[in-house]
Design a protein around this motif. Structure first.
Motif, PDB file in Angstrom:
ATOM      1  N   ALA A 201      -9.360  15.645  39.549  1.00 29.99           N
ATOM      2  CA  ALA A 201      -9.381  16.057  38.142  1.00 29.99           C
ATOM      3  C   ALA A 201     -10.297  15.157  37.326  1.00 29.99           C
ATOM      4  N   GLU A 202     -10.276  13.868  37.613  1.00 31.28           N
ATOM      5  CA  GLU A 202     -11.112  12.922  36.871  1.00 31.28           C
ATOM      6  C   GLU A 202     -12.593  13.134  37.189  1.00 31.28           C
ATOM      7  N   ILE A 203     -12.892  13.492  38.430  1.00 30.15           N
ATOM      8  CA  ILE A 203     -14.278  13.764  38.803  1.00 30.15           C
ATOM      9  C   ILE A 203     -14.752  15.065  38.170  1.00 30.15           C
ATOM     10  N   ASP A 204     -13.876  16.065  38.094  1.00 34.27           N
ATOM     11  CA  ASP A 204     -14.218  17.307  37.396  1.00 34.27           C
ATOM     12  C   ASP A 204     -14.578  17.022  35.944  1.00 34.27           C
ATOM     13  N   ALA A 205     -13.835  16.104  35.317  1.00 37.65           N
ATOM     14  CA  ALA A 205     -14.113  15.771  33.916  1.00 37.65           C
ATOM     15  C   ALA A 205     -15.488  15.139  33.768  1.00 37.65           C
ATOM     16  N   LEU A 206     -15.881  14.327  34.768  1.00 41.19           N
ATOM     17  CA  LEU A 206     -17.209  13.718  34.716  1.00 41.19           C
ATOM     18  C   LEU A 206     -18.310  14.774  34.825  1.00 41.19           C
ATOM     19  N   ALA A 207     -18.021  15.809  35.627  1.00 44.87           N
ATOM     20  CA  ALA A 207     -19.029  16.843  35.883  1.00 44.87           C
ATOM     21  C   ALA A 207     -19.115  17.888  34.778  1.00 44.87           C
ATOM     22  N   GLN A 208     -18.168  17.851  33.843  1.00 44.60           N
ATOM     23  CA  GLN A 208     -18.150  18.871  32.789  1.00 44.60           C
ATOM     24  C   GLN A 208     -19.447  18.837  31.971  1.00 44.60           C
ATOM     25  N   ASP A 209     -20.054  19.984  31.796  1.00 49.07           N
ATOM     26  CA  ASP A 209     -21.294  20.144  31.024  1.00 49.07           C
ATOM     27  C   ASP A 209     -22.483  19.415  31.656  1.00 49.07           C
ATOM     28  N   ASP A 210     -22.340  18.960  32.903  1.00 48.93           N
ATOM     29  CA  ASP A 210     -23.459  18.328  33.606  1.00 48.93           C
ATOM     30  C   ASP A 210     -24.017  19.342  34.598  1.00 48.93           C
ATOM     31  N   PHE A 211     -25.178  19.919  34.272  1.00 47.72           N
ATOM     32  CA  PHE A 211     -25.742  20.967  35.117  1.00 47.72           C
ATOM     33  C   PHE A 211     -26.894  20.452  35.978  1.00 47.72           C
ATOM     34  N   SER A 212     -26.972  19.137  36.098  1.00 54.49           N
ATOM     35  CA  SER A 212     -27.971  18.535  36.964  1.00 54.49           C
ATOM     36  C   SER A 212     -27.503  18.607  38.419  1.00 54.49           C
ATOM     37  N   PHE A 213     -28.371  18.174  39.323  1.00 55.16           N
ATOM     38  CA  PHE A 213     -27.986  18.136  40.734  1.00 55.16           C
ATOM     39  C   PHE A 213     -26.789  17.210  40.940  1.00 55.16           C
ATOM     40  N   ALA A 214     -26.748  16.087  40.225  1.00 57.59           N
ATOM     41  CA  ALA A 214     -25.616  15.161  40.344  1.00 57.59           C
ATOM     42  C   ALA A 214     -24.317  15.835  39.919  1.00 57.59           C
ATOM     43  N   GLY A 215     -24.363  16.640  38.861  1.00 55.35           N
ATOM     44  CA  GLY A 215     -23.160  17.357  38.431  1.00 55.35           C
ATOM     45  C   GLY A 215     -22.690  18.351  39.473  1.00 55.35           C
ATOM     46  N   GLU A 216     -23.661  19.031  40.117  1.00 52.20           N
ATOM     47  CA  GLU A 216     -23.298  19.959  41.188  1.00 52.20           C
ATOM     48  C   GLU A 216     -22.606  19.216  42.330  1.00 52.20           C
ATOM     49  N   VAL A 217     -23.124  18.034  42.664  1.00 55.79           N
ATOM     50  CA  VAL A 217     -22.516  17.228  43.726  1.00 55.79           C
ATOM     51  C   VAL A 217     -21.084  16.856  43.357  1.00 55.79           C
ATOM     52  N   LEU A 218     -20.871  16.449  42.119  1.00 54.80           N
ATOM     53  CA  LEU A 218     -19.529  16.060  41.679  1.00 54.80           C
ATOM     54  C   LEU A 218     -18.548  17.218  41.794  1.00 54.80           C
TER      55      LEU A 218
END
Length: 372
Positions: A201-218
């Motif tokens: 859940a905490e990692i999902d929160a980090l990825a929120q609104d992050d549409f970069s490759f790093a966000g996809e990885v998260l």
């Protein structure tokens, strides 16, 4: 026969406790009904068989003993065994020779978790002559430890995720453009630093609104972590043949029920839940586990091991109600302690925890002058 009152509230005289304890031990040894004359003659009781019969009759009225219709001897009920374990049976540790032998066997493996788990089940089953099970340690909630992104070919990437309980998961990814390994390693290092110790859940929160490759990885990492949490617990069984060789399981129906317990997932799930909610050794006899699992005709001794609450597993023995609890409990307790030492030294203490002494097998080696 059902007990008239809860055995925990029964008050027995010293002689009644002696008689009940002797009946339990003799029946555990022979699987045959125990008569008053046998008790007087074999154990040198300073009373007459008639006196012993009167005490046995009273214990039967309480529901602690019963007798087959074809025999004048008595056998303990489930309630009788429970009273014996809770109020009569002495608590003792495992003999030094057995401790040294067990530690010596573990020392041959080094720090290899899967081999320790397999050996634990085999050692316990062989020592207690019943079925033994050990579950792999798991975190109550999966937590991130490390991530690697590895370039394979073209835009294809292999994601390797390591969780704090040692679980390794892999997932293939396809990036929108080819990325050099140097760039992937940089992303891996940065995400590992940011995510260490976090939940899905905490990692999902980090990825929120992050549409970069790093966000996809998260987002892929969080999905893999959830899949791991819902997967079945890995368990290692040994000693099934010992269990089925017990006289109680010569009956085909009982043998089939025992096999059903061993082959299904319900027992492992209930064992893990029971161990997570308890400390030390737990002994369940017959219907005591009925809200989770029907253990009629069975006894179950288990213990939690690991580093609670972060990372724990369960070690247990399944046998007939007529199990030698005095021998089983010290074995389960000692091997669970060794497994806890291993988990601590393999995965490290949780945040804020004090350091721990060397594992039991290492202490044994030191105390024995470098070898057991």
């Amino acid at each position: 026969m059902d007990a008239v009152v809860d055995p925990g509230r029964i008050e027995l005289t010293p002689r009644q406790k002696l008689v009940l304890g002797l009946v339990v031990r003799e029946y555990t040894r022979t699987a045959e009904p125990v008569g008053s004359k046998v008790l007087v003659e074999e154990f040198g009781l300073d009373v007459s068989p008639a006196t012993v019969r009167n005490e046995m009759a009273y214990l039967e009225q309480l529901g602690l003993l019963t007798h087959p219709h074809t025999s004048a001897g008595r056998v303990p009920t489930e309630w009788g065994y429970r009273y014996f374990v809770e109020n009569i049976m002495p608590r003792r540790g495992l003999a030094l020779a057995d401790r040294l032998r067990i530690r010596h066997q573990f020392h041959q493996l080094g720090l290899q978790l899967e081999q320790w788990l397999q050996l634990s089940a085999a050692i316990v089953a062989e020592m207690v002559r019943n079925a033994a099970v050990v579950t792999a340690p798991r975190a109550a909630e999966a937590r991130f430890k490390h991530l690697e992104l590895i370039s394979t070919y073209g835009n294809a990437i292999l994601l390797v995720l390591v969780l704090q309980d040692g679980t390794v998961q892999q997932q293939g990814l396809v990036a929108s453009e080819a990325l050099a390994q140097e760039a992937l390693s940089s992303i891996s290092d940065e995400l590992s630093r940011r995510c260490r110790g976090l939940t899905a859940a905490e990692i999902d929160a980090l990825a929120q609104d992050d549409f970069s490759f790093a966000g996809e990885v998260l987002r892929v990492v969080a999905q893999l972590m959830r899949q791991g949490e819902s997967s079945a617990t890995q368990a290692y069984w040994e000693g099934v043949s010992y269990l089925l060789a017990q006289p109680e399981f010569r009956d085909a129906d009982r043998a089939q029920k025992a096999l059903g317990l061993l082959e299904g997932n319900d027992l492992v799930s209930a064992l893990v839940a029971g161990a997570a909610a308890s400390e030390g050794i737990t002994v369940l006899i017959g219907g005591q586990f009925r809200d989770r699992l029907d253990l009629s005709s069975h006894g179950l001794v288990f213990s939690r091991y690991g580093v609670p609450p972060e990372l724990t597993g369960a070690l247990g023995v399944l046998g007939p109600v007529r199990m030698h609890y005095e021998e089983v409990i010290p074995v389960v307790q000692y091997v669970a302690e060794l497994l806890s030492d291993l988990v601590w030294h393999m995965f490290g203490p949780g945040e804020g925890r004090a350091t721990r002494a060397e594992p039991g097998w290492a202490q044994a080696e030191q105390s024995a002058g470098g070898g057991v």
